[in-house]
Design an enzyme around this catalytic site. Structure first.
Site, PDB file in Angstrom:
ATOM      1  N   HIS A  14       0.844  -1.203   0.000  1.00  0.00           N
ATOM      2  CA  HIS A  14       0.000   0.000   0.000  1.00  0.00           C
ATOM      3  C   HIS A  14       0.874   1.247   0.000  1.00  0.00           C
ATOM      4  CE1 HIS A  14       1.206  -0.392   4.199  1.00  0.00           C
ATOM      5  NE2 HIS A  14       0.958   0.902   4.327  1.00  0.00           N
ATOM      6  N   HIS A  56       4.776   0.066  -0.006  1.00  0.00           N
ATOM      7  CA  HIS A  56       5.493  -0.722   0.999  1.00  0.00           C
ATOM      8  C   HIS A  56       4.563  -1.781   1.570  1.00  0.00           C
ATOM      9  CE1 HIS A  56       3.693   2.835   2.937  1.00  0.00           C
ATOM     10  NE2 HIS A  56       3.609   2.122   4.056  1.00  0.00           N
ATOM     11  N   ARG A 100       5.814  -9.184  15.915  1.00  0.00           N
ATOM     12  CA  ARG A 100       6.472  -7.895  15.661  1.00  0.00           C
ATOM     13  C   ARG A 100       5.518  -6.776  16.040  1.00  0.00           C
ATOM     14  NH1 ARG A 100       6.383  -4.408  10.978  1.00  0.00           N
ATOM     15  NH2 ARG A 100       8.264  -3.132  10.925  1.00  0.00           N
ATOM     16  N   ASP A 117       0.725   5.221   1.872  1.00  0.00           N
ATOM     17  CA  ASP A 117       0.019   5.866   2.977  1.00  0.00           C
ATOM     18  C   ASP A 117      -0.732   7.093   2.457  1.00  0.00           C
ATOM     19  OD1 ASP A 117       1.138   3.924   4.535  1.00  0.00           O
ATOM     20  OD2 ASP A 117       2.535   5.234   5.603  1.00  0.00           O
TER      21      ASP A 117
HETATM   22  C1  OGA Z   1       1.379   1.363   8.102  1.00  0.00           C
HETATM   23  C2  OGA Z   1       2.661   0.687   7.768  1.00  0.00           C
HETATM   24  C3  OGA Z   1       4.589  -0.524   8.504  1.00  0.00           C
HETATM   25  C4  OGA Z   1       5.072  -1.323   9.671  1.00  0.00           C
HETATM   26  O1  OGA Z   1       0.901   1.194   9.250  1.00  0.00           O
HETATM   27  O2  OGA Z   1       0.843   2.058   7.205  1.00  0.00           O
HETATM   28  O3  OGA Z   1       3.068   0.743   6.650  1.00  0.00           O
HETATM   29  O4  OGA Z   1       6.248  -1.652   9.644  1.00  0.00           O
HETATM   30  N1  OGA Z   1       3.314   0.051   8.746  1.00  0.00           N
HETATM   31  O5  OGA Z   1       4.287  -1.634  10.558  1.00  0.00           O
HETATM   32 NI    NI Z   2       2.081   2.237   5.500  1.00  0.00          NI
END
Ligand code: OGA
Ligand code: NI
Length: 345
Positions: free
Chosen positions: A223, A279, A289, A225
């Site tokens: 996605h 990402h 995690r 942001d």
């Molecule tokens: C998000 C995201 C990445 C992560 O919350 O939009 O990309 O490492 N998180 O949690």
């Molecule tokens: Ni994100």
């Protein structure tokens, strides 16, 4: 190969336990069944990289150090859409306290998290209700919290206070970065001071449970942001990946650093100079995690436009969000910025 035996074992475990984990296997069994009929669980190796690392303490040194630091921030935002910052001004103590509270709140029974409305002031979410194939599933849970509500987390007052502490300091860092990014475009940073208030931003606490039986399941789907930029605090486990030059690469966690990534609004506002890069998070087979994301957003009525001849039509943040939600509902995925291209028909 998909190891369906492990899946069944995990499914049974899930049924027996009164766990804090969401019931991923039960809920999405059909998606996993589809895969084990036609397994193609290729292990794709992804190169690990160190993101550009910017030492923000140089902003307080002499003019030339300061300028060099600003230049690095702008360059990374253009070339990577991602960078890390150290000496960012958010103390280890604040970050550790928030993480501790985050772990506690995720350890609550799943029933409590999912049924109590406004549990810990957050909008609790998990998995991907609209997923029709395994690739669309996000194997994670999250609290998505509007900043206006952090001081009201009911029984979780220690969580409230940890979030508040974090919010105050992270808001300062966000304004500083926004100012630099604006300056490097030849724009004024007053735009961000006027439109991105602490109360218009969001905090998202993520937890990625281990996914032991099937590699390649996303912790978070690919996605971009929908904000100006995101400030991310991740633990040492790793799993965050981004697209660079058409390839997925994984980010090596740096315990001292926060990860900054440009979002859709800054890409539009900068007329494609800064990049909102795709990402995702991949799951880990054995360890959970945690991460915390601060989304730097304007008020809904803020208009995103560019003084130069822009490739995008002007739009408000409210309009953008609504379009994203509509697309997700109707098409199953976000279309994003391309909808707002002047050339879009
Ligand atoms: C998000 C995201 C990445 C992560 O919350 O939009 O990309 O490492 N998180 O949690
Ligand atoms: Ni994100």
């Amino acid at each position: 190969m998909a190891k369906s035996g492990d899946f069944v074992e995990y499914l049974n475990q899930e049924r027996l336990s009164m766990d804090s984990d969401p019931p991923f296997c039960q809920t999405y069994k059909a998606l996993f069944d589809k895969i084990s009929e036609n397994p193609c669980n290729k292990v794709v190796t992804v190169e690990e990289c160190e993101l550009p690392l910017v030492d923000l303490s140089r902003l307080d040194l002499d003019e030339s150090e300061m300028e060099e630091c600003k230049r690095e921030i702008a360059m990374a935002s253009q070339e990577w859409g991602f960078f890390q910052v150290i000496n960012h001004g958010i103390s280890r103590d604040i970050l550790e306290k928030l993480r501790e509270e985050q772990v506690k709140v995720f350890r609550q029974p799943f029933d409590k998290k999912s049924t109590e409305e406004k549990f810990a002031t957050g909008c609790y979410r998990w998995g991907t209700p609209s997923a029709t194939c395994l690739q669309q599933l996000s194997w994670s849970e999250a609290f998505h919290i509007p900043m206006t509500e952090i001081s009201d987390s009911g029984a979780f007052s220690s969580l409230s206070s940890a979030m508040e502490q974090f919010a105050i300091t992270v808001a300062g860092l966000a304004q500083k970065l926004a100012g630099i990014l604006a300056e490097k475009l030849g724009q004024k940073s007053t735009f961000f001071k006027e439109n991105c208030l602490p109360s218009t931003c969001y905090l998202r606490m993520n937890r990625y449970p281990p996914c032991p039986f099937y590699s390649g399941v996303h912790g978070l789907m690919p996605h971009t942001d929908s904000d100006f930029f995101t400030i991310l605090h991740q633990d040492e486990v790793g799993g965050l990946q981004l697209v660079k030059d058409g390839k997925w690469i994984s980010v090596k966690p740096n315990p001292e650093a926060l990860v900054i990534n440009i979002g859709d609004l800054f890409q539009a506002w900068s007329n494609d100079v800064y990049k909102s890069v795709e990402h995702r998070v991949v799951t880990n087979p054995t360890v959970e995690r945690f991460s915390t994301a601060y989304f730097f957003c304007p008020s809904y009525d803020t208009v995103i436009q560019n003084s130069e001849p822009s490739v995008y039509r002007k739009f408000s943040f409210g309009e953008f969000r609504q379009q994203v939600q509509e697309d997700v509902q109707k098409l199953g995925h976000k279309v994003g910025l391309s909808r707002f291209l002047l050339s879009h028909k």
